[in-house]
Design a protein around this motif. Structure first.
Motif, PDB file in Angstrom:
ATOM      1  N   TRP A  79      11.047  17.142  57.819  1.00  0.00           N
ATOM      2  CA  TRP A  79      10.733  15.957  58.641  1.00  0.00           C
ATOM      3  C   TRP A  79       9.261  15.588  58.529  1.00  0.00           C
ATOM      4  CZ3 TRP A  79      13.425  12.192  60.496  1.00  0.00           C
ATOM      5  CH2 TRP A  79      14.803  12.388  60.692  1.00  0.00           C
ATOM      6  N   LEU A  83       7.720  11.988  57.176  1.00  0.00           N
ATOM      7  CA  LEU A  83       6.798  11.177  57.970  1.00  0.00           C
ATOM      8  C   LEU A  83       5.425  11.060  57.305  1.00  0.00           C
ATOM      9  CD1 LEU A  83       7.726  12.393  61.545  1.00  0.00           C
ATOM     10  CD2 LEU A  83       8.483  10.334  60.355  1.00  0.00           C
ATOM     11  N   TYR A  86       5.423   8.246  54.887  1.00  0.00           N
ATOM     12  CA  TYR A  86       5.304   6.968  55.592  1.00  0.00           C
ATOM     13  C   TYR A  86       3.848   6.722  55.999  1.00  0.00           C
ATOM     14  CZ  TYR A  86       5.952   3.444  59.248  1.00  0.00           C
ATOM     15  OH  TYR A  86       5.863   2.315  60.012  1.00  0.00           O
ATOM     16  N   TYR A  87       3.253   7.725  56.624  1.00  0.00           N
ATOM     17  CA  TYR A  87       1.890   7.598  57.137  1.00  0.00           C
ATOM     18  C   TYR A  87       0.891   7.345  56.006  1.00  0.00           C
ATOM     19  CZ  TYR A  87      -2.524   9.113  59.252  1.00  0.00           C
ATOM     20  OH  TYR A  87      -3.819   9.180  59.666  1.00  0.00           O
ATOM     21  N   SER A 116      14.120   7.505  53.262  1.00  0.00           N
ATOM     22  CA  SER A 116      14.004   8.607  54.224  1.00  0.00           C
ATOM     23  C   SER A 116      15.374   9.022  54.749  1.00  0.00           C
ATOM     24  CB  SER A 116      13.124   8.205  55.406  1.00  0.00           C
ATOM     25  OG  SER A 116      11.864   7.815  54.957  1.00  0.00           O
ATOM     26  N   LEU A 192      10.463   7.236  64.923  1.00  0.00           N
ATOM     27  CA  LEU A 192       9.287   7.974  64.459  1.00  0.00           C
ATOM     28  C   LEU A 192       8.334   7.055  63.681  1.00  0.00           C
ATOM     29  CD1 LEU A 192      11.223  11.179  63.437  1.00  0.00           C
ATOM     30  CD2 LEU A 192       9.380  11.109  65.123  1.00  0.00           C
ATOM     31  N   PHE A 193       8.891   6.191  62.845  1.00  0.00           N
ATOM     32  CA  PHE A 193       8.058   5.234  62.104  1.00  0.00           C
ATOM     33  C   PHE A 193       7.271   4.349  63.073  1.00  0.00           C
ATOM     34  CE2 PHE A 193      10.682   4.818  57.887  1.00  0.00           C
ATOM     35  CZ  PHE A 193      10.335   6.111  57.580  1.00  0.00           C
ATOM     36  N   ILE A 196       4.433   6.113  64.717  1.00  0.00           N
ATOM     37  CA  ILE A 196       3.263   6.269  63.842  1.00  0.00           C
ATOM     38  C   ILE A 196       2.502   4.946  63.730  1.00  0.00           C
ATOM     39  CG2 ILE A 196       2.533   6.727  61.466  1.00  0.00           C
ATOM     40  CD1 ILE A 196       4.896   8.691  61.281  1.00  0.00           C
ATOM     41  N   TYR A 215       5.365   8.191  70.600  1.00  0.00           N
ATOM     42  CA  TYR A 215       6.766   8.609  70.456  1.00  0.00           C
ATOM     43  C   TYR A 215       7.394   8.756  71.844  1.00  0.00           C
ATOM     44  CZ  TYR A 215      10.827  11.482  69.404  1.00  0.00           C
ATOM     45  OH  TYR A 215      12.103  11.968  69.310  1.00  0.00           O
TER      46      TYR A 215
END
Lengths: 289, 232
Positions: A79, A83, A86-87, A116, A192-193, A196, A215
């Motif tokens: 996970w 993430l 993405y970040y 993802s 989660l996206f 962030i 979150y």
């Protein structure tokens, strides 16, 4: 263009996640082999020495615990890696390229979501395989644990022969189950996206802390909205129909399906909301340092 | 209409600092233009707004008549002042990536330039030296036949010999209809390739003119004039 974006996101995730997946399987094989060695030792030692037995037993228990923790760690790391992609790809230096590609913001977000989702399903599959290897081969003196296989096949047979289920149920159950898993995975990833993205907006210095905070904020707000909506819907529903009608006209599994369908719809609605809020922020408030 | 880039009344604030104020620009096609100013004068902010990485608080930008969007990104080639490639990729993979996304990318030209630079395309980007990384990025950016090139400090971190190579690459590779904006504070180095220059100070445009004009009217070089205008 979406296809190309997915290709690069998928590849980038594969680079870090595939070794992790194979690592998890290797760990499971390793623990399984150790178990076999322990059984061999027990068979040949014939209680030769209590002290040795104790030492072996303790070492084995510790290994089992570490093996289990290793699997849990792999799941968490997978996970984290999803993430991280993405970040970094959006908000770190890579973002300078990502956001100057001639593609729509929704395409970027969609590509991240699809790649993802696929990878979180692949890693889950590897986790199941890892556990299955240990259960089938590592938990008995024989090469294969027949008891475990028997148990699974009995559950399988019971499922197919229960008088409660009709042909219609056998068609609906896999569909509902698949949709339920997919919608909840997608919902989680998008939450989660969004966290962030928001984390990057609220704090320039403490982005990770900001993301964690966001979150919980988003999750809480979503729960409040969903439970309010549910209460209102239930209330409206009870006003509309006679007390006994819904339960009497929907026999058997139907009430379960209705319940699960509502869960899928809510989850999808949340996903759509997360997606568009995120897209709006990325499109209109992207401020790369 | 020969205008390629139009900025109207641009304004950008960072919490308490005014990064850009009342920026108006009209840049023509076929020019190499220096965006010159001291550190923190707003050069990078302006370039990032044109590239679509920042939103202006006020004002508008038009590139070849289009507002900044995924469409303008297809004909704007942007080199940031940092490494923006996924550094786990091999060099040839980054070439493929550019070729996949930009229709105006000339893959053969890119490989030819990389070969001339003795860059091993099978090496991972993260294993290259700082200068090599900058060269790879420049090669990628200049291998596009873009309408507008935005080069943010392209010669900032490299030695003088590499500076010359980079400037030569820029001059010999940009399409004649295109405009190149080079942001830098190393004026003496870029002066010889510039047609025009813009002085930017505290987020405001203080001068926009051609290099020849300056020489005719003031009889000084851009570097000398910069020292005069920005005297501390």
């Amino acid at each position: 263009m979406l296809g190309k974006l997915i290709k690069y996101d998928f590849k980038a995730l594969k680079k870090t996640l595939l070794p992790l997946c194979f690592g998890a399987v290797a760990l499971s094989v390793f623990v399984t082999i150790l178990m076999k060695l322990f059984y061999l030792y027990q068979d040949y030692s014939q209680n030769l020495s209590r002290v040795l037995d104790d030492i072996f037993g303790t070492v084995l228990t510790l290994l089992l615990i570490f093996g289990f923790l290793g699997l849990v760690a792999a799941a968490i790391v997978s996970w984290f890696l999803i993430l991280k992609r993405y970040y970094q790809n959006l908000f770190k230096d890579d973002g300078y390229l990502t956001f100057t590609l001639p593609v729509k913001t929704s395409g970027i977000l969609l590509s991240k979501l699809i790649s993802s989702t696929i990878w979180s399903l692949i890693t889950s599959l590897f986790a199941i395989v890892s556990i299955a290897i240990f259960v089938v081969f590592g938990t008995s003196r024989q090469f294969i644990n027949m008891d475990a296989i028997d148990t699974f096949s009995r559950i399988w047979e019971t499922y197919w022969s229960t008088p409660l289920l009709t042909l219609k149920d056998y068609i609906i159950i896999p569909i509902i189950f698949t949709l339920l898993v997919l919608s909840s995975v997608v919902q989680n990833i998008l939450l989660l996206f969004l966290a962030i993205t928001l984390g990057n907006q609220v704090s320039r210095k403490h982005k990770i802390l900001g993301s964690v905070g966001m979150y919980f904020v988003v999750n809480t707000v979503a729960s409040i909205i969903v439970s309010t909506a549910m209460i209102l819907l239930t209330y409206a529903g009870l006003e509309q129909i006679d007390n006994d009608s819904i339960f009497s006209i929907t026999p058997g599994m139907d009430i379960v399906y209705i319940y699960l369908s509502v869960a899928i719809v809510i989850s999808t609605a949340l996903s759509v909301a997360y997606f568009f809020v995120n897209k709006y922020i990325l499109k209109n408030h992207l401020n790369l340092e | 209409m020969n205008e390629l880039l139009v900025c109207k009344d641009l304004e950008k604030n960072y919490s308490f600092v005014k990064a850009l104020n009342n920026v108006n620009l009209n840049l023509e096609k076929g020019k190499i233009i220096g965006l010159l100013g001291p550190n923190g004068s707003g050069k990078t902010t302006l370039i990032k707004i044109i590239a679509g990485l920042l939103k202006a608080d006020k004002g508008e930008v038009f590139i070849d008549g289009e507002k900044v969007s995924e469409k303008t990104k297809s004909f704007v080639s942007y080199l940031p002042e940092r490494n923006y490639l996924d550094d786990t990729m091999k060099v040839y993979e980054t070439v493929d990536l550019f070729s996949d996304f930009y229709d105006d990318f000339d893959k053969e030209a890119a490989f030819r330039m990389l070969e001339n630079l003795d860059i091993d395309i099978n090496r991972k980007f993260k294993n290259l030296s700082k200068g090599m990384k900058e060269k790879v990025q420049l090669v990628l950016v200049m291998s596009r036949k873009a309408k507008l090139y935005l080069l943010d400090e392209p010669i900032g971190g490299v030695d003088p010999a590499t500076r010359d190579y980079i400037l030569n690459t820029i001059v010999s590779n940009y399409a004649k209809e295109s405009t190149v904006i080079i942001s830098t504070h190393l004026i003496a180095d870029v002066e010889k390739v510039l047609d025009e220059f813009i002085f930017i100070k505290n987020g405001e445009i203080v001068l926009q003119t051609s290099v020849d004009n300056l020489r005719e009217q003031k009889g000084v070089s851009v570097d000398e004039y910069f020292r005069e205008v920005f005297k501390c």
